[in-house]
Design a protein around this motif. Structure first.
Motif, PDB file in Angstrom:
ATOM      1  N   GLN A 135      -9.690  -3.828 -14.778  1.00  0.00           N
ATOM      2  CA  GLN A 135     -10.466  -3.627 -13.562  1.00  0.00           C
ATOM      3  C   GLN A 135     -11.102  -2.234 -13.555  1.00  0.00           C
ATOM      4  OE1 GLN A 135     -10.283  -6.346 -11.102  1.00  0.00           O
ATOM      5  NE2 GLN A 135      -9.399  -7.238 -12.966  1.00  0.00           N
ATOM      6  N   GLU A 136     -12.222  -2.114 -12.872  1.00  0.00           N
ATOM      7  CA  GLU A 136     -12.848  -0.802 -12.690  1.00  0.00           C
ATOM      8  C   GLU A 136     -12.748  -0.408 -11.222  1.00  0.00           C
ATOM      9  OE1 GLU A 136     -16.956   1.727 -13.610  1.00  0.00           O
ATOM     10  OE2 GLU A 136     -16.899  -0.446 -13.958  1.00  0.00           O
ATOM     11  N   ILE A 137     -12.422   0.869 -10.984  1.00  0.00           N
ATOM     12  CA  ILE A 137     -12.360   1.389  -9.612  1.00  0.00           C
ATOM     13  C   ILE A 137     -13.581   2.272  -9.392  1.00  0.00           C
ATOM     14  CG2 ILE A 137     -11.043   2.753  -7.947  1.00  0.00           C
ATOM     15  CD1 ILE A 137      -8.517   2.115  -9.490  1.00  0.00           C
ATOM     16  N   HIS A 138     -14.405   1.876  -8.410  1.00  0.00           N
ATOM     17  CA  HIS A 138     -15.616   2.638  -8.134  1.00  0.00           C
ATOM     18  C   HIS A 138     -15.856   2.629  -6.625  1.00  0.00           C
ATOM     19  CE1 HIS A 138     -19.492   4.499  -8.845  1.00  0.00           C
ATOM     20  NE2 HIS A 138     -20.083   3.556  -8.092  1.00  0.00           N
ATOM     21  N   SER A 139     -15.979   3.816  -6.048  1.00  0.00           N
ATOM     22  CA  SER A 139     -16.190   3.969  -4.601  1.00  0.00           C
ATOM     23  C   SER A 139     -15.112   3.257  -3.794  1.00  0.00           C
ATOM     24  CB  SER A 139     -17.577   3.440  -4.199  1.00  0.00           C
ATOM     25  OG  SER A 139     -18.593   4.155  -4.872  1.00  0.00           O
ATOM     26  N   GLY A 140     -13.893   3.319  -4.307  1.00  0.00           N
ATOM     27  CA  GLY A 140     -12.761   2.729  -3.594  1.00  0.00           C
ATOM     28  C   GLY A 140     -12.605   1.240  -3.777  1.00  0.00           C
ATOM     29  N   LYS A 141     -13.517   0.590  -4.497  1.00  0.00           N
ATOM     30  CA  LYS A 141     -13.444  -0.858  -4.697  1.00  0.00           C
ATOM     31  C   LYS A 141     -12.977  -1.176  -6.113  1.00  0.00           C
ATOM     32  CE  LYS A 141     -17.058  -1.977  -1.344  1.00  0.00           C
ATOM     33  NZ  LYS A 141     -18.376  -2.654  -1.128  1.00  0.00           N
TER      34      LYS A 141
END
Length: 544
Positions: free
Chosen positions: A55-61
């Protein structure tokens, strides 16, 4: 082991790191690494066994990437040769031999590769094999510091309609020992049920107790009376201890007191005092049977003790309570479990001396001489509880009578008769006498109704106790202090009582007994001359 704060991670520049993180702190943890990723211009990824894809975490998502993981997440990351920070959850808590080898291979691949790849292994508990210590630095996200906790609670109070002038101390104490994320979750969950800051603090403390009870720990209930009567000097000590359990005391470089011994005969209120201390500092009270910690081997015994200490150290404000502590040390230096007990005592001594967590160890003892001297010296406080004087006895009666008959009133002359008859009784004996008196009166009403063939409804009657009822109950038992063996033991204890801190000051009540001379006590004043006429046979001497 003591680990450094996880905020040291950017300074390590280590390709492989392990960090202890509470599950409730995951979101805080992700946000911090996302900030570091932006600073380092690296993407942030996440994987655990619950995900098929990285998974990638970007801007809290959190969103899936195309990279699937078959069985070896470490191999998948290293083979991809992709720049980024990879947060890997759930493989470092219990390292199997295969994972051990995969960690070695991953370290080699990351240090020899050209890509800017960082793997961060995280879990609630870390169990890094000793042989991997040089390869994998270990950090932790600890509980909030006193300053961080104060900022967290202050911000919460500002966001909710509590009076700003309310003292935040109860909430600070209740939240001590909870992770940052858990504090936020619990406060937001419970705030709707509380109308005051005090009520919210009580709810948080109850939550923390239930959490501990879920780990198989015996949590003692709160005291069933509002105070321990007649212990004015002890009450001042408890106030001082409570002030030092304010997390803000650390700003003065002050530490929590480490513990206390409650010394005295059975029935003098030692266990009640322990509960009072726990209540005053808003602590969870964990009851411990030291003998149950002794296992079949020395190693198992030490492991059991370490588990208990770790649990207490990581549970915020805690009173670690040992009842009749000295019984565990009978013959502790000879044979049997002596070897284990001696080593456990050494471990306990070290912890008692050095720990800085908000844990207060309390032990009740009947015979001080049975404890190892080096253990006694480690306690900050040693209190001696004897039988109460008249003023304390008056307070004890009022507390117990007030539970059942709040409107009961005796004249001073009646009180003097009652106190004289119950002199030498322990607080426990007084409480049981009041309870038995009420049981007798209740049974009498039930019996009368049966004899008259009438139905009995106890709600139509208010509990009633008379002076005669209490005097009658007093004739039905002999105080423990009247037993020769116990009175000899009490005398021996009193010879050493100067070693301990007193718990009661002088009796200044209107019922205080006056010390008189041997013959003056039994004489009568001549009304005309004011002189004292002595009786031929003086009464037996009393120890005041």
């Amino acid at each position: 082991m003591t680990r450094r704060h996880y905020t040291h991670w950017p300074l390590l520049e280590s390709p492989l790191t392990a960090i202890a993180v509470s599950p409730s702190d995951r979101q805080c943890f992700f946000k911090q690494f996302e900030r570091w990723g932006l600073d380092m211009e690296l993407p942030l990824y996440l994987w655990n066994a619950g995900y098929k894809y990285i998974q990638e975490i970007h801007s809290g998502k959190i969103t899936p990437t195309p990279t699937a993981v078959e069985d070896n997440i470490l191999g998948t990351i290293c083979n991809a040769s992709r720049d980024g920070i990879f947060l890997v959850e759930g493989i470092i808590q219990s390292v199997a031999p295969l994972i051990d080898l995969q960690l070695r291979n991953a370290h080699d691949a990351l240090t020899q590769g050209d890509s800017l790849t960082f793997i961060v292994l995280f879990d609630a508990l870390l169990d890094v094999p000793m042989n991997l210590y040089p390869l994998i630095p270990q950090l932790e996200k600890p509980f909030p510091s006193s300053k961080e906790l104060e900022e967290l609670v202050t911000q919460f109070c500002q966001e909710h309609p509590f009076k700003k002038e309310s003292d935040p101390l109860p909430l600070l104490q209740a939240c001590t020992g909870l992770p940052e994320g858990e504090i936020t979750l619990v406060l937001n969950r419970l705030v709707g049920e509380a109308s005051t800051l005090e009520e919210l603090a009580d709810s948080v403390l109850e939550y923390a107790k239930q959490k501990l009870a879920g780990k198989g720990v015996r949590i003692l209930p709160p005291p069933d009376v509002p105070k321990a009567a007649g212990l004015d000097l002890l009450d001042k000590d408890i106030d001082k201890i409570a002030s030092l359990f304010d997390p803000r005391a650390s700003s003065w470089k002050l530490r929590n007191p480490n513990g206390g011994l409650l010394w005295g005969l059975p029935g003098t209120g030692k266990s009640l005092v322990a509960k009072m201390i726990a209540q005053r500092i808003r602590a969870k009270m964990i009851a411990v049977d030291f003998n149950q910690l002794v296992g079949s081997t020395v190693s198992e015994s030490l492991q059991n003790l370490k588990h208990l200490i770790d649990l207490a150290d990581n549970s915020g404000n805690v009173v670690l309570f040992f009842d009749e502590f000295e019984k565990n040390f009978v013959g502790w230096e000879s044979g049997g479990s002596g070897g284990a007990m001696a080593k456990m005592t050494g471990e306990l001594l070290s912890w008692l001396q050095d720990h800085t967590t908000p844990v207060f160890m309390l032990a009740t003892i009947n015979r001080l001489g049975l404890l190892p001297a080096e253990l006694v010296r480690r306690f900050k406080y040693v209190w001696f509880l004897g039988n109460p004087h008249n003023g304390a006895l008056y307070e004890i009666f009022n507390i117990h009578l007030g539970k059942y008959c709040p409107n009961l009133h005796f004249s001073d002359s009646q009180w003097r008769i009652l106190l004289d008859e119950y002199r030498g009784c322990s607080p426990d004996e007084v409480g049981k006498a009041v309870e038995r008196t009420l049981e007798t009166n209740f049974h009498s009403l039930v019996s009368q109704a049966k004899e008259q063939g009438k139905p009995f409804n106890p709600r139509k009657y208010l509990p009633q106790i008379s002076l005669e009822d209490l005097l009658s109950e007093r004739r039905n038992f002999t105080p423990a202090s009247a037993n020769k063996a116990i009175s000899d033991q009490l005398y021996a204890i009193r010879q050493d009582a100067d070693f301990a801190r007193p718990t009661s000051g002088r009796d200044k009540s209107r019922f205080a007994r006056i010390n008189r001379g041997m013959f003056e006590q039994s004489g009568a004043k001549n009304q005309g001359t004011g002189t004292t006429k002595l009786n031929r046979k003086p009464k037996s001497l009393e120890v005041i």
